[in-house]
Design an enzyme around this catalytic site. Structure first.
Site, short mmCIF file in Angstrom:
data_model
loop_
_atom_site.label_atom_id
_atom_site.label_comp_id
_atom_site.label_asym_id
_atom_site.label_seq_id
_atom_site.Cartn_x
_atom_site.Cartn_y
_atom_site.Cartn_z
N SER A 1 -16.05 8.10 1.23
CA SER A 1 -16.08 6.78 0.73
C SER A 1 -15.07 6.01 1.44
O SER A 1 -14.54 5.33 0.92
CB SER A 1 -15.55 6.60 -0.90
OG SER A 1 -16.50 7.52 -1.51
N ARG A 2 -14.81 6.26 2.76
CA ARG A 2 -14.26 5.44 3.68
C ARG A 2 -12.67 5.36 3.33
O ARG A 2 -11.90 4.58 3.88
CB ARG A 2 -14.80 3.85 3.90
CG ARG A 2 -15.90 3.62 4.34
CD ARG A 2 -16.37 2.42 4.46
NE ARG A 2 -15.28 1.60 5.36
CZ ARG A 2 -15.39 1.99 6.73
NH1 ARG A 2 -16.33 2.70 7.39
NH2 ARG A 2 -14.52 1.13 7.57
N LEU A 3 -12.41 6.26 2.62
CA LEU A 3 -10.82 6.53 2.19
C LEU A 3 -10.09 7.43 3.43
O LEU A 3 -9.70 8.33 2.94
CB LEU A 3 -10.53 7.02 0.93
CG LEU A 3 -11.18 6.30 0.03
CD1 LEU A 3 -10.74 6.70 -1.44
CD2 LEU A 3 -10.39 4.73 -0.24
N HIS A 4 -10.12 7.13 4.70
CA HIS A 4 -9.98 7.85 5.76
C HIS A 4 -8.45 8.14 5.80
O HIS A 4 -7.59 7.26 5.26
CB HIS A 4 -10.41 7.38 7.18
CG HIS A 4 -11.90 6.89 7.05
ND1 HIS A 4 -12.88 7.80 6.63
CD2 HIS A 4 -12.37 5.63 7.52
CE1 HIS A 4 -14.18 7.02 6.83
NE2 HIS A 4 -13.76 5.91 7.03
#
Length: 528
Positions: A502-505
């Site tokens: 979810s692009r929570l890199h």
């Protein structure tokens, strides 16, 4: 090992283990493997060299692309004769061919449908070899990270098939009866593997396969919501089709993907889905010559090759939902040089191609940035070293603005490392030492190429190379040109990036600061 090779069953087990090991690149468990402890010194990286051999690529790395008009298509009698020859004078066994076929199907599926997006796979298997291919494919898909389910209503009571069932049961892969299946398969599955009937099937499908074919056919109805439909993958022949003439009745399956085995059958010419692959990389020259087959070359070590152009895609829809271990402040090394060493060791252990490739970005006095890939040739606490022509564009920019940025990208590990800092030339002695460690051809090439200058044509460069090759006989020392040497970037900022869902890199930045007269590194987490 010798005892295993002396037994046919042992040989089959060994082959299975090798194939599963080779396919481990689809899994991410390499991230949790312990790092190697070798110290990366400037002298250790020159051996990371490749003679690059490029091939036409499809959507991803293992696919080639073959014009369907140039491929041979088999009649039913030819396909049967080839099988007889393979399992007769050429010495193949049914289980060997089934293993290769199933692995090819699983590889093709993994190339198009990511397990992070379509993980639930239902393999509908018939009683013959086609069904066996489906069982093998399901086992490999399990190891690739998918969640396979099996519908195998008419089991074949032979040791080979019983063994395939046992292998799947040992992995806790669920077997579902026809009665257990939901009426609407789109609610429970993301991929449906049609492994019911192969090229030897004759007649009309009987229960329960006639009903299963209808269920799959209903999923292609225009009344269905296409956005929630599972992908249908047919193994060799779409069930309900005539092996040579295709879907004569219109009641056959309309698959999204067809994985032809050995060579495409004539009915494959009527296939109109998006993805047509050829699998089964085992056809010896004797069969190719006898049947005058025109088959595509498989790229690299791939088990499948795409036939026809890949479908056009919406670029804006291309995205990856990364699955990676967390990158936490308390788990990384306090020194970014040591952390980089660990990650570089992981890239080496993963067998990535040119893990020392890095994007170098420079800016001259005109403040216009430019980027290119170069190869890291040394690394220690003093910085990162690469070599180039001192007359190149990047060299001119560095002379005007001695600062640069490096970017390492290790796709298979979902990792990036950014390094920024000042740039200086390495010593002449260091450049001299590295130059003479290079292959003779690379040394001559460095002299022949006036990098970044305009030349009349390729033949001029090649002629200059030939002249220099004649000038410097084999075994003679080739002098390093004065215009060629190394640079060292002395890091001032590191950033380690780990892709997450979810692009929570994860992004951890290292910057230096002074504490009690000592230089230490401050670690900050950045918002993705």
């Amino acid at each position: 090992m010798l005892q295993m090779l002396q037994k046919g069953k042992g040989m089959t087990s060994l082959l299975l283990s090798i194939y599963q090991l080779l396919q481990s690149k689809f899994a991410h468990h390499i991230l949790t493997a312990p790092s190697t402890t070798a110290i990366l010194k400037p002298s250790s990286l020159p051996f990371l060299r490749h003679n690059r051999s490029y091939q036409i690529r499809g959507m991803t790395s293992v696919q080639g692309v073959q014009d369907p008009e140039t491929v041979s298509y088999l009649r039913q009698s030819e396909a049967a004769e080839i099988d007889e020859i393979l399992m007769g004078p050429l010495g193949f066994s049914v289980d060997q061919l089934m293993e290769l076929a199933g692995l090819s199907v699983a590889t093709a599926i993994a190339e198009v449908y990511k397990s992070s997006e379509r993980s639930r796979v239902l393999a509908i298997c018939g009683p013959g070899n086609n069904g066996g291919d489906g069982l093998v494919a399901a086992r490999h898909l399990y190891h690739f990270g998918y969640k396979p389910y099996i519908c195998y209503p008419k089991r074949t009571a032979k040791p080979l098939y019983n063994g395939l069932v046992t292998q799947l049961e040992s992995l806790s892969v669920p077997f579902l009866s026809v009665e257990d299946l939901p009426m609407d398969l789109s609610d429970s599955f993301d991929i449906l593997v049609d492994a019911m009937f192969g090229f030897s099937f004759h007649g009309t499908p009987r229960p329960p396969f006639d009903d299963l074919i209808r269920r799959l056919l209903n999923l292609t109805s225009p009344d269905m919501n296409a956005s929630r439909l599972p992908a249908i993958v047919s193994v060799d022949i779409p069930s309900g089709w005539h092996v040579e003439e295709g879907d004569l009745s219109g009641d056959g399956i309309k698959p999204d993907m067809l994985v032809s085995l050995t060579a495409p059958k004539l009915c494959a010419k009527k296939f109109t889905g998006q993805h047509h692959f050829l699998g089964g990389r085992f056809i010896p020259p004797a069969i190719i010559d006898k049947f005058r087959l025109q088959l595509p070359a498989y790229p690299g070590t791939s088990m499948c090759v795409r036939i026809g152009k890949p479908p056009r895609v919406d670029i804006s829809a291309l995205r990856e939902n990364y699955v990676s271990p967390e990158l936490l402040e308390g788990q990384v090394d306090s020194d970014p040089f040591d952390q980089f060493q660990k990650w570089f060791d992981d890239a080496l252990a993963a067998g990535l191609k040119e893990p020392n490739a890095m994007c170098l970005s420079t800016t001259g006095s005109d403040r216009k940035p430019s980027s290119r890939f170069v190869l890291l040739k040394g690394f220690n606490k003093d910085g990162f070293v690469w070599y180039t022509n001192y007359g190149s564009r990047k060299a001119h920019q560095i002379s005007e603005n001695p600062h640069a940025a490096l970017l390492f990208y290790w796709d298979a590990l979902n990792r990036q490392v950014r390094v920024e800092g000042s740039v200086e030339k390495v010593s002449e002695a260091e450049s001299e030492h590295y130059f003479h460690s290079r292959p003779r051809g690379s040394q001559i090439g460095a002299i022949a190429s006036d990098q970044s200058s305009v030349i009349p044509g390729q033949q001029v460069l090649h002629q200059k190379y030939k002249d220099l090759e004649a000038k410097y006989s084999v075994g003679s020392s080739i002098p390093k040109p004065k215009h060629w040497g190394g640079y060292r970037l002395k890091p001032e900022v590191f950033e380690f990036w780990q892709g997450q869902q979810s692009r929570l890199h994860d992004r951890l930045r290292y910057t230096p600061k002074e504490i009690d007269g000592k230089r230490v590194w401050k670690i900050d987490r950045l918002a993705p």
